[in-house]
Structure formats: C-alpha cells, structure tokens
Write an enzyme that holds these catalytic residues in place. Structure first.
Site, mmCIF file in Angstrom:
data_model
loop_
_atom_site.group_PDB
_atom_site.id
_atom_site.type_symbol
_atom_site.label_atom_id
_atom_site.label_comp_id
_atom_site.label_asym_id
_atom_site.label_seq_id
_atom_site.Cartn_x
_atom_site.Cartn_y
_atom_site.Cartn_z
ATOM 1 N N SER A 161 -10.276 7.838 10.958
ATOM 2 C CA SER A 161 -8.895 7.420 10.667
ATOM 3 C C SER A 161 -8.058 7.174 11.916
ATOM 4 O O SER A 161 -7.018 7.809 12.124
ATOM 5 C CB SER A 161 -8.241 8.460 9.775
ATOM 6 N N ARG A 176 -7.072 2.978 20.197
ATOM 7 C CA ARG A 176 -6.390 4.076 20.892
ATOM 8 C C ARG A 176 -6.392 5.298 19.985
ATOM 9 O O ARG A 176 -6.434 5.170 18.758
ATOM 10 C CB ARG A 176 -4.946 3.705 21.245
ATOM 11 N N ASP A 214 -9.115 5.633 6.632
ATOM 12 C CA ASP A 214 -8.718 6.386 5.426
ATOM 13 C C ASP A 214 -7.877 5.542 4.465
ATOM 14 O O ASP A 214 -7.955 5.702 3.241
ATOM 15 C CB ASP A 214 -8.003 7.706 5.782
#
Ligand code: BGC
Length: 499
Positions: A161, A176, A214
């Site tokens: 996620s 990132r 997610d």
C-alpha cells in the site's frame, strides 16, 4: 445539557459538546482555531474543481502531482472467480497473511489468516530486513497451515500500500515511501525481485501473481458483492482512492495501442494532491508536519486528512498554545510527554470525541494516562472542540477527492467501498464526509446524511485480503485467455501455477 452553573450557549455547526467553561484567552484561541480549521462549502468546491484537473493531469503524458498509476487490473470480478490464493497485506502496523479460497458459490469465499506485528524499527531499517521479515512471516504461516508440497501452485496477491509505478501487474517500482516508512534502497526500484528472492531463499514455491494497492483491492473486493461500487477508498493511516477508468482516457498509455474501451483500475495516489500548495488551506501546523517529515513536499493532501497525522496536528496545536500563547493552557504542568512527536494517534482524537460524559471524565483520564497532564474543565472543553475541528476538517477534505472522481467520470450516483480506521472506527467521520459531499455536489436539503445519498460511501469488503485474491484470480483468467498486456511474467506464471 451543559455543565452545572454554565450558561447554555448555542453550539457551532458540527459541535457535539459545550465550550461554556472555556472563556477568556482560551476562548479567543479557540475562535482563531475555529477559523483556521473550518473549511467552507465554497473552499471545498474550489478544491474539488482543482482536483478534477489534477486527476486528468495525472493521466496525461506530462503527468502531474497525482501519480494516477495504471494497475493492470483490467476487469471487475463477475462473482464466478474460483481458486485458492495467498494474500499478503503489508500494512503499517501488521503484516497479514491470508489463505483465501474463492468458492464455486457466487461471491463467496473462505479465509484463514494470521497477523504478525510489524516491528516499529522495521519501518526505518534496511530493505533486507524488510523482505526477510515478510518472507519469514509467510514461511511461518505456511508451516502452521500447510504441508509444503501442497503449495507449489498457489498464486500470491501482495497488497503493497505505497505508490508504485506498474508497467506490469506483477511488478512495481516504489515511487516513494509514505506513512512514516523510510527504508533505504527501496525507492525507485522494483519491489518484486527482492521479495521473490527472499521467498526463494526459504525454498517457498509461491508465485507472485499480482502486486496490489489496498485501494484497488478495496475497489475490486467491494464490487464483488455490490455491482454499484465504482470507487475504492482508504481512510486510515494513509488516504487514497482507486477507480475504474477506460484505457482511451489514459493518454499516457496511448503508446501501447490497447483497445480504448478496455477498463483499467487506476490507483490515484491522491495523497499527493496539491503538492504545489495551490488550493489546500494549510495551517502552520500542516506546514510543520510536512517540513519535519521524512519526505517534505510530498503527500500534501494525505498529511491533512490521514490518521497517521491527525494526532500530531493536535499535539502541535497544544504545544504551540502552551509555548506561545498567553491563554495559560496546561499552566504549571509538566508537558515533557507532549513534546514527543507522533505520540498521539488518530484514536486519541476519536476517544476524546466519543467521551460520553458531560464532564469529559474519560478525556481527563486519557490526558492523564497518555500525557501525564491534568486538564481543567475549560481545557477539557477546549480539547474536545479541537478534536472535532481536526476530525471534521479531515472528513470534509476527503469528500473533495470523491466528488472530483465522480465529476470527472460524470457519475451522478454510485457506491464507494471504503476501509481504514478513520472510516470504520470514528463515529463521526462518515456523516461529516457525506455532508461535505452533499455540499460539493449540490444535493440540496435532505441529502448528505449518509443515508440513501446519490453517492454512498459504504464499508468495504476486505480489500487487502479478498481483493488481492480476486485480482490474482482476474490476472490468471487473463493469462488463460492470452490477454497478457501488462503481465510481465505470463510464461513463468503458466509454468509455476500449472495453468
Ligand atoms: C499510500 C497509498 C495507500 C494509502 C492507504 C498512502 O500513504 O501512498 O498507496 O493506498 O496510503 O493505505
């Protein structure tokens, strides 16, 4: 009812408790905070309009702040998906491993799962520690639940996620870290090879079939049981959304010459909205959070709305008032605990808001236990209102993103599958968000109360478990049909999974 001896004053909009004891300079500070944290309908609309443009920019060749990552999840489930899958969910607090069997009975599944606590220091440790930990947990799960040889054909849906660029569904380059993770040597790299290497080193014959966000998992899992679902959202430690786009509306994929009518789930990564700081009403507290975070300048929207940051916003306000205002808050008290960054979480804010007692005795205990500070009645009322202001701002701002997707797609009605602790655990979040959605989308009187609204945000099915399994199933289906666009390793998937 207000406290004994206090004069009943009208409550402000969204206010659930009295501030009748809160007078003098404390009241003045509260008034300033009211102004600072209240987002008007006009501002919501302005933000949401800008959001639409930014969603489009993210899909363009030039790109923009919002990554709008194509996920190569290219269909909704039809409810007839079957098979056994391992779903791995790397959350902020836990690592969850599930074995999921999608059964012959339409829309039904069986699940066995284990949760492993993610050690806090893993979040800032090394890449090897991370992959080894994940592989160790998988190995443990398998040892607990399986005869090794049954496993060679089990496909894995890995819910990762964090923002990842996916040229293929079985690959993902981490753009990132977010939500306080800061592990060296992972950003800018494909996370699948080191993950697979850690599995191979343990002799685990599992095949990563789909790397899943997610939100995409939430979208697909919710659509599995509710065909009106068009958007999947997470309102938790982080905040993000996914929705189903059509390939023809994704200019950055034009070079692939795919059929423009094909569906493509987009992981928006909307936490990065307004990294340019053009429209969000950031306060000095939001700016401080950003500047002291591991990734300044990133995730501007997320830093105002996600659970990871809400407690910290409250802590910063309280500390600022203690240090720099004449209101006398926490006077003569030891505030050393309050000086600890990220000590307070979003649950702290919810617990204050949900204190059922007129005299706020639960809030009083909460402050004593967590911060070792004893609050006066006026201070209790002050922190209660502050909690409302922070929670309300977050919920209202999240409505801007939902409304933007609906407006971009021209959807007047739809269901949104939502998960995450703010949505599932905070008593007020849902209503505040629905009210703001109604304001932005001009629903008028009698709507925006989270009951039968045109756009309804509903609790999702388990996206990181069932959703990941379904996406793995949909990927296998595509491989079997020879539709291998966006699948890197179709051949080895066929071999490993015996399909
Ligand atoms: C991540 C997203 C994720 C969201 C909710 C954000 O910090 O960038 O990938 O969907 O949190 O978990």
């Amino acid at each position: 009812m207000v406290g004994l001896g206090a004069k009943a004053l009208p409550l402000r909009s969204g206010q659930t408790g009295s501030t009748a004891h809160c007078g003098g300079q404390l009241k003045d500070e509260l008034n300033k905070l009211e102004e600072l944290f209240t987002v008007s309908t006009g501002t919501l609309k302005k933000i949401s309009n800008h959001f639409v443009k930014e969603l489009e920019k993210g899909l363009s060749v030039e790109g923009g702040n919002i990554p709008m990552n194509p996920t190569w999840c290219m269909a909704f489930p039809d409810g007839h998906e079957t098979g056994t899958f391992i779903a791995l969910d790397m959350g902020g607090t836990n690592l969850r491993v599930c074995q999921i069997t999608l059964t012959e009975e339409k829309g039904r599944f069986e699940i066995t799962q284990s949760k492993y606590r993610m050690p806090e220091d893993l979040k800032t440790g090394t890449a090897d520690q991370l992959w080894n930990y994940i592989a160790d947990c998988l190995q443990q799960f398998i040892a607990d639940n399986h005869e090794e040889d049954q496993l060679s054909h089990i496909p894995v849906g890995f819910t990762f996620s964090y923002p990842a660029t996916q040229d293929y569904i079985d690959h993902g380059v981490l753009q990132r870290w977010t939500k306080g993770f800061d592990i060296d040597g992972v950003e800018g790299k494909d996370v699948v090879p080191p993950f697979e290497a850690a599995l191979a080193a343990r002799g685990l014959r599992l095949k990563l079939t789909a790397l899943v966000n997610d939100t995409t998992g939430t979208l697909i899992a919710s659509a599995y049981t509710d065909t009106e679902v068009k958007i999947g959202c997470i309102f938790g430690t982080g905040c993000n959304a996914a929705y189903m786009e059509n390939v023809g509306s994704i200019p950055k994929l034009a070079h692939m010459n795919l059929d423009p009518s094909l569906p493509m789930a987009i992981n928006c990564e909307w936490g990065a909205f307004d990294n340019e700081h053009l429209v969000l009403p950031r306060t000095k507290y939001d700016i401080h959070i950003d500047e002291t975070s591991p990734r300044p300048g990133q995730q501007s929207y997320e830093k105002m709305v996600a659970g990871y940051y809400l407690g910290e916003i409250m802590r910063l306000v309280l500390l600022d008032l203690h240090d720099n205002s004449k209101c006398g808050i926490f006077k003569d008290q030891d505030i050393s605990e309050l000086k600890k960054p990220y000590l307070l979480d979003a649950g702290f804010i919810s617990r204050i808001e949900e204190d059922p007692f007129e005299n706020l005795e639960e809030t009083k205990s909460l402050f004593q236990d967590t911060l070792h500070i004893t609050l006066t009645r006026a201070e209790l009322e002050f922190v209660r209102r502050l909690a409302e202001l922070i929670g309300t701002r977050a919920a209202r701002l999240t409505a801007c993103g939902i409304a933007a997707i609906c407006n971009k797609k021209g959807w007047k009605t739809c269901h949104v599958g939502a998960d995450g602790s703010l949505f599932t655990k905070s008593r007020y979040f849902k209503k505040r968000q629905a009210k703001a959605l109604g304001e932005i989308l001009d629903w008028g009187e009698g709507k925006g109360d989270a009951v039968d609204d045109p756009v309804m945000v509903l609790p999702a099915e388990d996206g990181s478990g069932v959703g990941a399994a379904l996406i793995a199933a949909l990927t296998i289906k595509r491989v079997k049909q020879g539709q291998v666009a966006g699948i890197r390793d179709a051949e080895s998937m066929v071999k490993a999974l015996g399909i």
